[in-house]
Scaffold this motif. Structure first.
Motif, PDB file in Angstrom:
ATOM      1  N   MET A  17       1.176  -1.018   0.248  1.00 30.60           N
ATOM      2  CA  MET A  17       0.105   0.161   0.114  1.00 30.60           C
ATOM      3  C   MET A  17       0.501   1.480   0.496  1.00 30.60           C
ATOM      4  O   MET A  17       0.595   2.347  -0.862  1.00 30.60           O
ATOM      5  N   SER A  18       2.293   0.485   0.316  1.00 33.60           N
ATOM      6  CA  SER A  18       2.718   2.234   0.866  1.00 33.60           C
ATOM      7  C   SER A  18       3.587   2.919  -0.568  1.00 33.60           C
ATOM      8  O   SER A  18       3.576   4.192  -0.763  1.00 33.60           O
ATOM      9  N   ASP A  19       3.777   1.788  -1.692  1.00 34.32           N
ATOM     10  CA  ASP A  19       3.696   2.349  -2.857  1.00 34.32           C
ATOM     11  C   ASP A  19       3.015   3.294  -3.453  1.00 34.32           C
ATOM     12  O   ASP A  19       2.786   4.134  -4.761  1.00 34.32           O
ATOM     13  N   LEU A  20       1.713   2.517  -3.286  1.00 37.02           N
ATOM     14  CA  LEU A  20       0.538   3.872  -3.373  1.00 37.02           C
ATOM     15  C   LEU A  20       0.578   5.410  -2.956  1.00 37.02           C
ATOM     16  O   LEU A  20       0.296   6.333  -3.857  1.00 37.02           O
ATOM     17  N   TYR A  21       0.866   4.962  -1.633  1.00 35.92           N
ATOM     18  CA  TYR A  21       1.420   6.541  -1.242  1.00 35.92           C
ATOM     19  C   TYR A  21       2.296   7.001  -1.921  1.00 35.92           C
ATOM     20  O   TYR A  21       2.489   8.212  -2.163  1.00 35.92           O
ATOM     21  N   ASP A  22       3.244   6.924  -2.682  1.00 32.65           N
ATOM     22  CA  ASP A  22       4.485   7.409  -3.667  1.00 32.65           C
ATOM     23  C   ASP A  22       3.691   7.643  -4.737  1.00 32.65           C
ATOM     24  O   ASP A  22       4.698   8.332  -5.250  1.00 32.65           O
ATOM     25  N   THR A  23       3.095   6.625  -5.291  1.00 29.49           N
ATOM     26  CA  THR A  23       3.008   7.159  -6.894  1.00 29.49           C
ATOM     27  C   THR A  23       1.755   7.589  -6.745  1.00 29.49           C
ATOM     28  O   THR A  23       0.730   8.125  -7.957  1.00 29.49           O
ATOM     29  N   ASP A  24       0.256   7.795  -5.700  1.00 30.25           N
ATOM     30  CA  ASP A  24      -1.073   8.643  -5.816  1.00 30.25           C
ATOM     31  C   ASP A  24      -1.519   8.662  -4.806  1.00 30.25           C
ATOM     32  O   ASP A  24      -2.217   8.170  -4.321  1.00 30.25           O
ATOM     33  N   ILE A  25      -1.440   9.708  -4.405  1.00 30.97           N
ATOM     34  CA  ILE A  25      -1.486   9.987  -2.469  1.00 30.97           C
ATOM     35  C   ILE A  25      -2.775  10.445  -2.777  1.00 30.97           C
ATOM     36  O   ILE A  25      -3.568  10.709  -1.561  1.00 30.97           O
ATOM     37  N   LEU A  26      -3.532  11.329  -3.933  1.00 33.10           N
ATOM     38  CA  LEU A  26      -4.929  11.346  -3.809  1.00 33.10           C
ATOM     39  C   LEU A  26      -5.911   9.260  -3.280  1.00 33.10           C
ATOM     40  O   LEU A  26      -7.054  10.142  -2.066  1.00 33.10           O
ATOM     41  N   ILE A  27      -5.607   8.718  -4.354  1.00 34.41           N
ATOM     42  CA  ILE A  27      -6.369   7.911  -4.294  1.00 34.41           C
ATOM     43  C   ILE A  27      -5.483   7.228  -2.771  1.00 34.41           C
ATOM     44  O   ILE A  27      -6.797   6.678  -2.007  1.00 34.41           O
ATOM     45  N   TRP A  28      -4.457   7.253  -2.476  1.00 31.35           N
ATOM     46  CA  TRP A  28      -4.153   6.446  -1.476  1.00 31.35           C
ATOM     47  C   TRP A  28      -4.850   6.950  -0.109  1.00 31.35           C
ATOM     48  O   TRP A  28      -5.588   6.087   0.786  1.00 31.35           O
ATOM     49  N   SER A  29      -4.823   8.936   0.108  1.00 29.21           N
ATOM     50  CA  SER A  29      -5.890   9.215   1.401  1.00 29.21           C
ATOM     51  C   SER A  29      -7.354   8.929   1.263  1.00 29.21           C
ATOM     52  O   SER A  29      -7.940   8.581   2.778  1.00 29.21           O
ATOM     53  N   GLU A  30      -8.430   8.717  -0.025  1.00 28.09           N
ATOM     54  CA  GLU A  30      -9.360   8.045   0.134  1.00 28.09           C
ATOM     55  C   GLU A  30      -9.362   6.878   0.435  1.00 28.09           C
ATOM     56  O   GLU A  30     -10.637   6.463   1.236  1.00 28.09           O
ATOM     57  N   ARG A  31      -8.469   6.006   0.059  1.00 22.67           N
ATOM     58  CA  ARG A  31      -8.906   4.201   0.178  1.00 22.67           C
ATOM     59  C   ARG A  31      -8.479   4.521   2.306  1.00 22.67           C
ATOM     60  O   ARG A  31      -8.941   3.847   2.776  1.00 22.67           O
ATOM     61  N   GLN A  32      -7.234   4.568   2.049  1.00 24.12           N
ATOM     62  CA  GLN A  32      -7.274   5.490   3.699  1.00 24.12           C
ATOM     63  C   GLN A  32      -8.156   5.512   4.687  1.00 24.12           C
ATOM     64  O   GLN A  32      -8.791   4.993   6.017  1.00 24.12           O
ATOM     65  N   ALA A  33      -8.642   6.647   3.814  1.00 27.37           N
ATOM     66  CA  ALA A  33      -9.984   6.576   4.770  1.00 27.37           C
ATOM     67  C   ALA A  33     -11.367   6.111   4.909  1.00 27.37           C
ATOM     68  O   ALA A  33     -11.334   5.691   5.620  1.00 27.37           O
ATOM     69  N   ASP A  34     -11.821   5.248   3.692  1.00 33.31           N
ATOM     70  CA  ASP A  34     -12.170   4.594   3.590  1.00 33.31           C
ATOM     71  C   ASP A  34     -12.030   3.342   5.231  1.00 33.31           C
ATOM     72  O   ASP A  34     -12.998   2.924   5.444  1.00 33.31           O
ATOM     73  N   LEU A  35     -10.721   2.889   5.078  1.00 34.00           N
ATOM     74  CA  LEU A  35     -10.804   1.282   5.355  1.00 34.00           C
ATOM     75  C   LEU A  35     -10.581   2.069   7.172  1.00 34.00           C
ATOM     76  O   LEU A  35     -11.248   1.618   8.098  1.00 34.00           O
ATOM     77  N   LEU A  36     -10.511   3.527   7.217  1.00 34.51           N
ATOM     78  CA  LEU A  36     -10.504   3.807   9.040  1.00 34.51           C
ATOM     79  C   LEU A  36     -12.248   4.315   8.876  1.00 34.51           C
ATOM     80  O   LEU A  36     -12.138   4.505  10.436  1.00 34.51           O
ATOM     81  N   ARG A  37     -12.723   4.349   8.355  1.00 34.11           N
ATOM     82  CA  ARG A  37     -13.830   4.671   8.657  1.00 34.11           C
ATOM     83  C   ARG A  37     -14.781   2.960   9.013  1.00 34.11           C
ATOM     84  O   ARG A  37     -15.434   3.710   9.787  1.00 34.11           O
ATOM     85  N   GLN A  38     -14.617   2.097   8.187  1.00 33.12           N
ATOM     86  CA  GLN A  38     -14.652   0.667   8.447  1.00 33.12           C
ATOM     87  C   GLN A  38     -14.226   0.496   9.617  1.00 33.12           C
ATOM     88  O   GLN A  38     -15.051  -0.298  10.610  1.00 33.12           O
ATOM     89  N   HIS A  39     -12.988   0.821  10.599  1.00 32.33           N
ATOM     90  CA  HIS A  39     -12.340   0.271  11.487  1.00 32.33           C
ATOM     91  C   HIS A  39     -12.857   0.945  12.425  1.00 32.33           C
ATOM     92  O   HIS A  39     -12.803   0.786  13.901  1.00 32.33           O
ATOM     93  N   ALA A  40     -13.624   2.591  12.362  1.00 35.71           N
ATOM     94  CA  ALA A  40     -14.174   3.406  13.686  1.00 35.71           C
ATOM     95  C   ALA A  40     -14.926   2.970  13.922  1.00 35.71           C
ATOM     96  O   ALA A  40     -14.743   2.816  15.294  1.00 35.71           O
ATOM     97  N   ALA A  41     -15.800   2.120  13.120  1.00 32.74           N
ATOM     98  CA  ALA A  41     -17.407   1.708  13.136  1.00 32.74           C
ATOM     99  C   ALA A  41     -17.254   0.708  14.351  1.00 32.74           C
ATOM    100  O   ALA A  41     -18.518  -0.101  15.335  1.00 32.74           O
TER     101      ALA A  41
END
Length: 143
Positions: free
Chosen positions: A1-25
């Motif tokens: 997943m860190s490769d995505l952080y380096d290559t497309d920060i926008l998609i990385w941040s959107e995916r991380q936020a979605d994962l955090l929402r799932q885990h936060a619940a």
């Protein structure tokens, strides 16, 4: 997943936020973690990068337009150099997922609205009503 952080920060941040929402619940029992604000901050990472690219593109367009609208100005070489610099900065920050979010015509209208009424007392020549460049043109490494 860190490769995505380096290559497309926008998609990385959107995916991380979605994962955090799932885990936060599922992890509400740990009230010490400020899930809503953490999620918002993660999303902001990508949004801020997108806004940076958009701002740099507006600046590039504005300088390109000034050079076209006032072709006899002694500042034309500096405006063209600045436009190249802004384009190169935008290209360095650009990630592929930004393409679907960037409204080039909207950015072009912003650049047109930011043009001064006169420079050294000279009104501008007419500029195109629609953006004469594509996003690829603006992000290209060449002048």
């Amino acid at each position: 997943m860190s490769d995505l952080y380096d290559t497309d920060i926008l998609i990385w941040s959107e995916r991380q936020a979605d994962l955090l929402r799932q885990h936060a619940a599922a992890a509400r029992e740990n009230d010490a973690i400020d899930w809503p604000n953490i999620i918002e901050e993660i999303e902001d990472v990508g949004r801020n990068q997108l806004h940076s690219v958009e701002s740099l593109l507006v600046q590039a367009l504005r300088h390109i337009l000034k050079a076209e609208a006032w072709p006899l100005s002694l500042d034309v070489p500096a405006w063209r150099a600045d436009a190249i610099d802004f384009r190169q900065q935008a290209a360095r920050r650009f990630t592929p997922s930004m393409r679907r979010k960037i409204d080039l015509e909207h950015l072009y209208r912003q650049a047109v609205r930011a043009l001064p009424e006169t420079i050294d007392g000279v009104p501008p020549l007419a500029v195109p009503e629609t953006c004469p460049a594509t996003l690829n043109d603006l992000l290209d490494d060449g002048p």
